[in-house]
Design an enzyme around this catalytic site. Sequence first.
Site, mmCIF file in Angstrom:
data_model
loop_
_atom_site.group_PDB
_atom_site.id
_atom_site.type_symbol
_atom_site.label_atom_id
_atom_site.label_comp_id
_atom_site.label_asym_id
_atom_site.label_seq_id
_atom_site.Cartn_x
_atom_site.Cartn_y
_atom_site.Cartn_z
ATOM 1 N N SER A 93 -29.457 2.490 1.309
ATOM 2 C CA SER A 93 -29.981 2.866 2.551
ATOM 3 C C SER A 93 -31.639 2.223 2.520
ATOM 4 C CB SER A 93 -30.393 4.460 2.799
ATOM 5 O OG SER A 93 -30.997 5.047 4.079
ATOM 6 N N ASP A 237 -24.997 3.910 7.621
ATOM 7 C CA ASP A 237 -25.926 4.837 6.333
ATOM 8 C C ASP A 237 -25.097 4.877 4.998
ATOM 9 O OD1 ASP A 237 -27.451 5.530 4.214
ATOM 10 O OD2 ASP A 237 -28.594 6.247 5.735
#
Length: 764
Positions: A93, A237
């Site tokens: 991320s 993500d």
Amino acid sequence: MRLHQQSILYTRLKGFFLSKFSISIWSVNTYVLLLLILFSQNSFSQEKKQDSAKRPKIGLVLSGGGAKGFAHIGVLKVLEEAGIKIDYIGGTSMGSVIGGLYASGYNASQIDSIFKKTNFDDLINDYIPRSSKNFYGKKNDELYAIALPFSNFRIGIPEALSKGMYNYNLLSSLTRNVRHIRDFNKLPTPFLCIGTNIETGEEVLLNKGNLVQAMMASAAFPSLFTPVEIDGNLLVDGGVVNNYPIKEVRNLGADIIIGVDVQDDLMKRKNLKNATRILVQITNLQSIDKMKNKIKDTDVYIKPDIRDYGVISFDKGEEIIRKGEEAAFAVYEKIKTLVNEDNYYKKPKLKISSDTIEIKRINSERLDNYTKEYIRGKLRFKPGSTITYDDLKTGINNLNATQNFSAISYCLQPNGDKDDLDLVLKENPTQTYLKLGLHYDGLYKSAILLNLTHKKTFLKNDVTSLDVILGDNFRYDLNYYVENGFNISFGFRSRLNQFNRNVSNSISNISTDNTNIKLLNVDFLDVNNQAYFQTIFVQKFLMGGGVEYKYLKINSPTVANINPVIEDSDYLSLFGYLKYDSFDNKSFPRSGVFFSAEAQSYLASSNYTKQFKPFSTLKAEVGFAETLFRKATIKVGADAGFNIGSDSVPFFDYILGGYGYSKINNFNYFYGYDFLSISGNSYIKAAITADYEIIKKNHINLSANFANLGNDIFSTVDWISMPKHTGYAVGYGLETIIGPIEIKHSWSPEMQKSFTWFSIGFLF
């Protein structure tokens, strides 16, 4: 020990030279000393290489955490200060974004500067500059409050997910030095990141391919950004499955792991107040247990104290960076044990490569609904062009602004000493939209707008749009447009406008000398049909022209003793225009330039008044806006127009007055005078507005305008005399989802009364 070995070597070398060559003792000593120095240097060099070879390889693991990932920058600053050389980086991320930039060669201070300059509001909202939008793109943003997918007579939900193109363009420019590297192990620092296959829930290791796309996939926070497709996998993500890729970094060859953990602990019920926090909590339910073992396997574990910040606390970036520095200094003694004077490392500042790209080819797959010419027209450059990254960003923004593509990605492939642009475009499956808008002004009164927009009605690249306006005055606006990029585009437009209002007598053919009437109450009906073509001129101006059929009907109940029908004629004309618009915001521009020039020649009429003769109108407008300081902006504009042969028809005079309505024909705003209350067949006008945004989206402004207006004013020098008409206004404006809400109080020294106008919503 080393000195004893050198002494033995010195004695042996001296004996060798004396026995083999007839040279002096002094010369022998000199030669032997030189050899010893060289030997000694080589010996130390070899030992240093051996020490370097024995230096443990250090891997850095950066977790995800949204804005809390700013803490990684603070940690990197401290590691560089300690002299740590990072050999491998793994991130998830936000950790993948910062880690990817560090792996591509940037040092910590450069990354700090990058993030301080980034507008994260624009990043999250996937900001598209207004200048990137064509006629329809601007119309969508400046007309409709809501746009809903519409299929099989069913209304869908708004498409709220961001494609993340703002971030993609930014990262593409930042990683230009390594744009041709497809194996992340060959980056200046070997790198990997983690994504999540949204269909299977499986973890996906990203260590090859397009670096920017990999970082985007790893950071595609669910519900905020659309998934990213890589090698057939739909990725979001990586924090969903592996927010701390320690095992993967060890597999690269790391002996020692430095880990930075910025993910949340589980929140209590009172803190679960919004959808973002709930999604983060769901992700953390799995990762918290996994982290217990991962922390044990981390040699230097750094946990910044960022409990008071959220994943979208981008406005607190500097504070979060300091928290990262504090956490790293808390374990500084442990960090320093990894460094000695022989392996102290200072990472140099990355020298960023040229901003210029030579594009040899533009590659994209064949599309069902859009042609190659359409794509290149949006990009605004062709194969063989030399462009900058700003040009590339502008082209991609143009494509994104069309809303015709649900996903856009690109990469630059080496082709000799040039680059090929590989575009991947996924067409938006939604082709029909239902759109809504609201508006109120003093001329057309209250109105509700219903719009139906459909793409690919008849041809590729086309769009059909129908506005139906219900309220005090029924209106409609039908558009059909085929956009062909650099080639000539064409379209058809039909509009109906009507209102009832006291307006200037010039809108009629009634002689004020006979009737003593200066203002008439009229029912005004205008039906306008245009067939036109247009193209992009020098890649900036919109140039076009066409043929127009207009039906104009004007009734006046004010003059009951005379025929109430003032005008009831059809008109045929030719028109042309040249336009340029770079205002960043239509209602409250902070920067940009606007220019418009129009010419229209009326050739024939059904001639209800029996007075028609062919005539022409010409008008031009220019304006610019500039931010003076902070939230203070000034906008300056001027416009002028005149008719040629207009003594035959008064209905197309230039009519000024009022504010906040949708302009048609030769109607225009003028502060200090009521709606459409002064007129003439020629005019010149200047205006200035000072605007200050007192708080976000709340504006106060002060305006002034000046004009000379009358019949044939340009036939003498009267038009450059002191203005005959002046007006001033003070106003307040609020930017809302339905458009600007404005109130303006206006006055003129020539008028006995002042006027207060309300305008609510986008203009239509």
